[in-house]
Write a protein that holds these residues in place. Sequence first.
Motif, PDB file in Angstrom:
ATOM      1  N   ARG A   1       2.358   9.510  -2.895  1.00 29.86           N
ATOM      2  CA  ARG A   1       1.131   9.836  -3.638  1.00 29.86           C
ATOM      3  C   ARG A   1       1.567  10.862  -4.844  1.00 29.86           C
ATOM      4  O   ARG A   1       1.424  10.463  -5.749  1.00 29.86           O
ATOM      5  N   TYR A   2       2.625  11.757  -4.320  1.00 36.09           N
ATOM      6  CA  TYR A   2       2.944  13.318  -5.114  1.00 36.09           C
ATOM      7  C   TYR A   2       3.590  12.596  -6.471  1.00 36.09           C
ATOM      8  O   TYR A   2       3.364  12.885  -7.201  1.00 36.09           O
TER       9      TYR A   2
ATOM     10  N   GLU B   1       3.520   9.386   2.841  1.00 34.76           N
ATOM     11  CA  GLU B   1       2.379   8.918   2.049  1.00 34.76           C
ATOM     12  C   GLU B   1       2.450  10.015   1.411  1.00 34.76           C
ATOM     13  O   GLU B   1       2.066   9.695  -0.262  1.00 34.76           O
ATOM     14  N   HIS B   2       2.014  11.089   1.581  1.00 30.43           N
ATOM     15  CA  HIS B   2       2.098  12.701   0.797  1.00 30.43           C
ATOM     16  C   HIS B   2       3.467  12.183  -0.690  1.00 30.43           C
ATOM     17  O   HIS B   2       2.472  12.458  -1.645  1.00 30.43           O
TER      18      HIS B   2
ATOM     19  N   THR C   1       0.759  -1.207   0.178  1.00 31.81           N
ATOM     20  CA  THR C   1      -0.222  -0.155   0.188  1.00 31.81           C
ATOM     21  C   THR C   1       1.272   1.002  -0.051  1.00 31.81           C
ATOM     22  O   THR C   1       2.201   0.670   0.290  1.00 31.81           O
ATOM     23  N   VAL C   2       0.330   2.487   0.045  1.00 29.14           N
ATOM     24  CA  VAL C   2       1.167   3.189  -0.198  1.00 29.14           C
ATOM     25  C   VAL C   2       1.990   3.823   1.309  1.00 29.14           C
ATOM     26  O   VAL C   2       2.987   4.059   1.614  1.00 29.14           O
ATOM     27  N   LYS C   3       0.987   3.292   2.144  1.00 27.66           N
ATOM     28  CA  LYS C   3       2.071   3.268   3.803  1.00 27.66           C
ATOM     29  C   LYS C   3       2.859   2.731   3.919  1.00 27.66           C
ATOM     30  O   LYS C   3       4.031   3.135   4.341  1.00 27.66           O
TER      31      LYS C   3
ATOM     32  N   ASN D   1      -7.245   2.592  -5.024  1.00 23.52           N
ATOM     33  CA  ASN D   1      -6.063   2.750  -4.008  1.00 23.52           C
ATOM     34  C   ASN D   1      -4.752   2.290  -4.787  1.00 23.52           C
ATOM     35  O   ASN D   1      -4.561   1.534  -5.089  1.00 23.52           O
ATOM     36  N   ARG D   2      -3.777   2.933  -4.760  1.00 14.74           N
ATOM     37  CA  ARG D   2      -2.397   2.408  -4.987  1.00 14.74           C
ATOM     38  C   ARG D   2      -1.782   1.669  -4.501  1.00 14.74           C
ATOM     39  O   ARG D   2      -1.487   1.260  -3.104  1.00 14.74           O
TER      40      ARG D   2
ATOM     41  N   ARG E   1      -3.353   0.001  -9.658  1.00 17.21           N
ATOM     42  CA  ARG E   1      -4.912   0.338  -8.525  1.00 17.21           C
ATOM     43  C   ARG E   1      -5.872  -1.018  -8.329  1.00 17.21           C
ATOM     44  O   ARG E   1      -6.849  -1.407  -8.747  1.00 17.21           O
TER      45      ARG E   1
ATOM     46  N   THR F   1       3.286   9.266  -7.825  1.00 25.00           N
ATOM     47  CA  THR F   1       2.442   8.526  -8.098  1.00 25.00           C
ATOM     48  C   THR F   1       1.927   9.985  -8.917  1.00 25.00           C
ATOM     49  O   THR F   1       1.301   9.048 -10.635  1.00 25.00           O
ATOM     50  N   ASP F   2       1.176  10.277  -8.790  1.00 25.46           N
ATOM     51  CA  ASP F   2      -0.051  11.763  -9.920  1.00 25.46           C
ATOM     52  C   ASP F   2       1.099  12.022  -9.768  1.00 25.46           C
ATOM     53  O   ASP F   2       0.238  13.117 -11.448  1.00 25.46           O
TER      54      ASP F   2
END
Length: 138
Positions: free
Chosen positions: A19-20, A15-16, A3-5, A37-38, A32, A22-23
Amino acid sequence: MYTVKEAAALLGLTEHTVRYYTDKGLVPSVKRDKNNNRLFDEESMNWLTGVKYLKQCGMSIETIREYVRLCLEGDKTIGERCQIILDQRETARRNFEEAKQCLAYMERKAEHYLDILEKRLPDDTNPGKWRKDADRVS
């Protein structure tokens, strides 16, 4: 799958940040789940690790994105990817030299302050006192 975590914890990222990245399209193999969820497999963890180190070396997100794009194009872009790395290496060398100069300066300043604290020198570091001391001297 991570997971992201979990990915963040394994790589020492927030985690931010995961996400950044991957975005921004820097981890092209991220999956996904049904809830959007990633999920990170070994390949996406490899991409994420590479991005982490390139960013730590001071590479911009735009340059990392270009590097990832070139990687996805395959072996025909090895020369271009190499040039990106060589350019970043030169930037890292310059930054390293600047950091060494800053460290040497801070070491001198710290030693000076220690001399003041141990009463080997008067306090000549406070600009607010410079004029007063200059007036007393004259």
